[in-house]
Design an enzyme around this catalytic site. Structure first.
Site, PDB file in Angstrom:
ATOM      1  CG  ASP A 197      -1.941   1.092   1.223  1.00 51.89           C
ATOM      2  OD1 ASP A 197      -3.140   0.781   1.109  1.00 51.89           O
ATOM      3  OD2 ASP A 197      -1.539   2.281   1.316  1.00 51.89           O
ATOM      4  CD  GLU A 212      -3.727   3.668  -1.352  1.00 53.72           C
ATOM      5  OE1 GLU A 212      -4.643   2.824  -1.266  1.00 53.72           O
ATOM      6  OE2 GLU A 212      -2.942   3.936  -0.420  1.00 53.72           O
TER       7      GLU A 212
HETATM    8  P1  GH3 Z   1      -1.805   5.424   4.193  1.00 53.65           P
HETATM    9  O1  GH3 Z   1      -0.383   5.812   4.298  1.00 53.65           O
HETATM   10  O2  GH3 Z   1      -2.401   5.132   5.509  1.00 53.65           O
HETATM   11  O3  GH3 Z   1      -2.013   4.316   3.232  1.00 53.65           O
HETATM   12  O4  GH3 Z   1      -2.572   6.701   3.666  1.00 53.65           O
HETATM   13  P2  GH3 Z   1      -3.190   6.940   2.252  1.00 53.65           P
HETATM   14  O5  GH3 Z   1      -3.452   8.381   2.117  1.00 53.65           O
HETATM   15  O6  GH3 Z   1      -2.329   6.338   1.203  1.00 53.65           O
HETATM   16  O7  GH3 Z   1      -4.500   6.077   2.316  1.00 53.65           O
HETATM   17  P3  GH3 Z   1      -5.988   6.444   2.040  1.00 53.65           P
HETATM   18  O8  GH3 Z   1      -6.705   5.114   1.961  1.00 53.65           O
HETATM   19  O9  GH3 Z   1      -6.505   7.439   3.007  1.00 53.65           O
HETATM   20  O10 GH3 Z   1      -6.000   7.119   0.605  1.00 53.65           O
HETATM   21  C1  GH3 Z   1      -5.724   6.412  -0.565  1.00 53.65           C
HETATM   22  C2  GH3 Z   1      -5.773   7.386  -1.681  1.00 53.65           C
HETATM   23  O11 GH3 Z   1      -5.390   6.794  -2.922  1.00 53.65           O
HETATM   24  C3  GH3 Z   1      -7.149   7.926  -1.921  1.00 53.65           C
HETATM   25  C4  GH3 Z   1      -7.200   8.189  -3.386  1.00 53.65           C
HETATM   26  O12 GH3 Z   1      -7.152   9.566  -3.631  1.00 53.65           O
HETATM   27  C5  GH3 Z   1      -5.943   7.563  -3.937  1.00 53.65           C
HETATM   28  N1  GH3 Z   1      -6.211   6.721  -5.085  1.00 53.65           N
HETATM   29  C6  GH3 Z   1      -6.815   5.536  -5.108  1.00 53.65           C
HETATM   30  N2  GH3 Z   1      -6.897   5.084  -6.385  1.00 53.65           N
HETATM   31  C7  GH3 Z   1      -6.314   6.009  -7.176  1.00 53.65           C
HETATM   32  C8  GH3 Z   1      -6.087   6.144  -8.580  1.00 53.65           C
HETATM   33  O13 GH3 Z   1      -6.434   5.271  -9.390  1.00 53.65           O
HETATM   34  N3  GH3 Z   1      -5.452   7.255  -9.025  1.00 53.65           N
HETATM   35  C9  GH3 Z   1      -5.068   8.222  -8.170  1.00 53.65           C
HETATM   36  N4  GH3 Z   1      -4.444   9.262  -8.656  1.00 53.65           N
HETATM   37  N5  GH3 Z   1      -5.273   8.125  -6.857  1.00 53.65           N
HETATM   38  C10 GH3 Z   1      -5.881   7.067  -6.348  1.00 53.65           C
HETATM   39 MG    MG Z   2      -2.112   4.232   1.219  1.00 57.43          MG
HETATM   40 MG    MG Z   3      -5.050   2.117   0.996  1.00 58.36          MG
END
Ligand code: GH3
Ligand code: MG
Ligand code: MG
Length: 330
Positions: A200, A244
């Site tokens: 992650d 992610e």
């Molecule tokens: P942590 O270190 O605890 O993992 O914090 P985090 O911010 O990485 O985790 P969180 O689950 O709060 O946020 C994940 C973010 O990933 C939210 C979203 O904006 C981003 N994300 C998810 N899928 C995609 C994608 O396909 N493209 C982009 N650009 N961002 C994405």
């Molecule tokens: Mg994350």
């Molecule tokens: Mg995550």
């Protein structure tokens, strides 16, 4: 449409030619021996020639040199001539030679003592119909072949699409699920364990907020590339689990081997130096990895979901204890 009469009798062949030309809009040529006909047909010499200049052959059974039955047999042995209707010309109803002519591949015969115009035309017309039907069939088969190959191509594309994540081009979760099922079934006594890594990206929400979604997508692609080039042994696969989060499956791998791969992933992502202001590590993007594995013994009475759950717990642990690290489930 071109018809070729093959008959050593000059008189008989002329009579037949006259009748055909009078009644049909086709070219009608004459060869006076099988050998001469073979040349006209391109049967001898250029074997690669695919265009056959005549569509219907009228073949005398008795000729000096090669007789009509032998000639028909030779022609029919060649794939290029297999579908050309051959009508035998015979002076009498000699059953034995007619039988051999059919065995050699003739489609019909006409008797020529005397030549009966109506009968000759009726036979020729049915030969023409047969030829046309066969051409139609061949065209349909050709079309079908093209369609089938197009369909196979689309199926291959569809298969690829349905197994891959469009952004990162890694396998998607659907494929990963199937793959894990297959690998679960392959765990056997004496083999190494099956390992999974849950990966992650750290603080990715703030990355998106700071650099924008497009840059976020690019960063995910870079992470995906690292996973793909690191999990490259044997049946290893990397897949996008969602958002992610990624998963790497390492079949037939010991836990210490899985730890090596996990640490390498961590290092390569850091070494990629993707700038991230709010990162906990040198202002560069990092990730956390949870590792879990299962041996044959442990797999009995367990499930792939439990294995993923363990890797997930380890990942949670990595996040809680500061991120940017690998944690092994114990
Ligand atoms: P942590 O270190 O605890 O993992 O914090 P985090 O911010 O990485 O985790 P969180 O689950 O709060 O946020 C994940 C973010 O990933 C939210 C979203 O904006 C981003 N994300 C998810 N899928 C995609 C994608 O396909 N493209 C982009 N650009 N961002 C994405
Ligand atoms: Mg994350
Ligand atoms: Mg995550």
């Amino acid at each position: 449409m071109k018809i070729l009469i093959i008959d050593d009798s000059i008189e008989k062949s002329k009579i037949i030619q006259r009748i055909l030309k009078k009644n049909l809009p086709y070219t009608v040529d004459i060869s006076h021996s099988a050998e001469e006909a073979f040349e006209r047909l391109g049967f001898v010499g250029d074997e690669s020639k695919s265009h056959i200049p005549y569509q219907i052959l009228l073949m005398d059974i008795f000729m000096p040199g090669m007789n009509g039955i032998e000639a028909t047999k030779k022609l029919k042995e060649d794939e290029r001539f297999q579908d050309i209707p051959v009508l035998m010309i015979t002076a009498s109803n000699d059953e034995e030679s007619i039988d051999s002519a059919f065995k050699a591949g003739a489609m019909d015969y006409i008797t020529t003592t005397p030549v009966r115009e109506l009968e000759l035309l009726a036979r020729i017309n049915s030969a023409i119909r047969l030829y046309n039907e066969m051409e139609k069939r061949k065209n349909r088969e050709r079309e079908l072949l093209i369609k089938t190959s197009e369909l196979n191509k689309s199926n291959r594309i569809l298969e690829k699409i349905s197994a891959h994540d469009p952004l990162t081009n890694l396998y998607n979760r659907r494929y990963m699920d199937q793959f894990l099922d297959q690998e679960w079934a392959k765990i056997e006594y004496g083999t190494h364990s099956l390992c999974v890594l849950m990966i992650d990206v750290d603080h990715f929400k703030s990355y998106n907020d700071e650099y924008g979604h497009q840059m976020g997508d690019e960063a995910l692609k870079k992470v995906a590339r690292v996973l793909k080039e690191t999990a490259k042994r044997g049946r290893d696969i990397a897949a996008r689990y969602g958002g992610e989060e990624f998963i790497v499956i390492l079949p037939d791998t010991k836990l210490d081997g899985a730890m090596v791969v996990a640490n390498l992933i961590l290092k390569k992502i850091k070494d990629g130096k993707i700038e991230h202001k709010f990162s906990t590590h040198d202002n560069f993007l990092t990730c956390s990895v949870g590792v879990a594995g299962i041996s044959f013994q442990e797999s009995l009475g367990s499930s792939k979901e439990k294995l993923i759950g363990k890797a997930d717990k380890a990942l949670y642990e990595a996040k809680n204890s500061g991120r940017n690290k690998v944690v092994l489930y114990e």
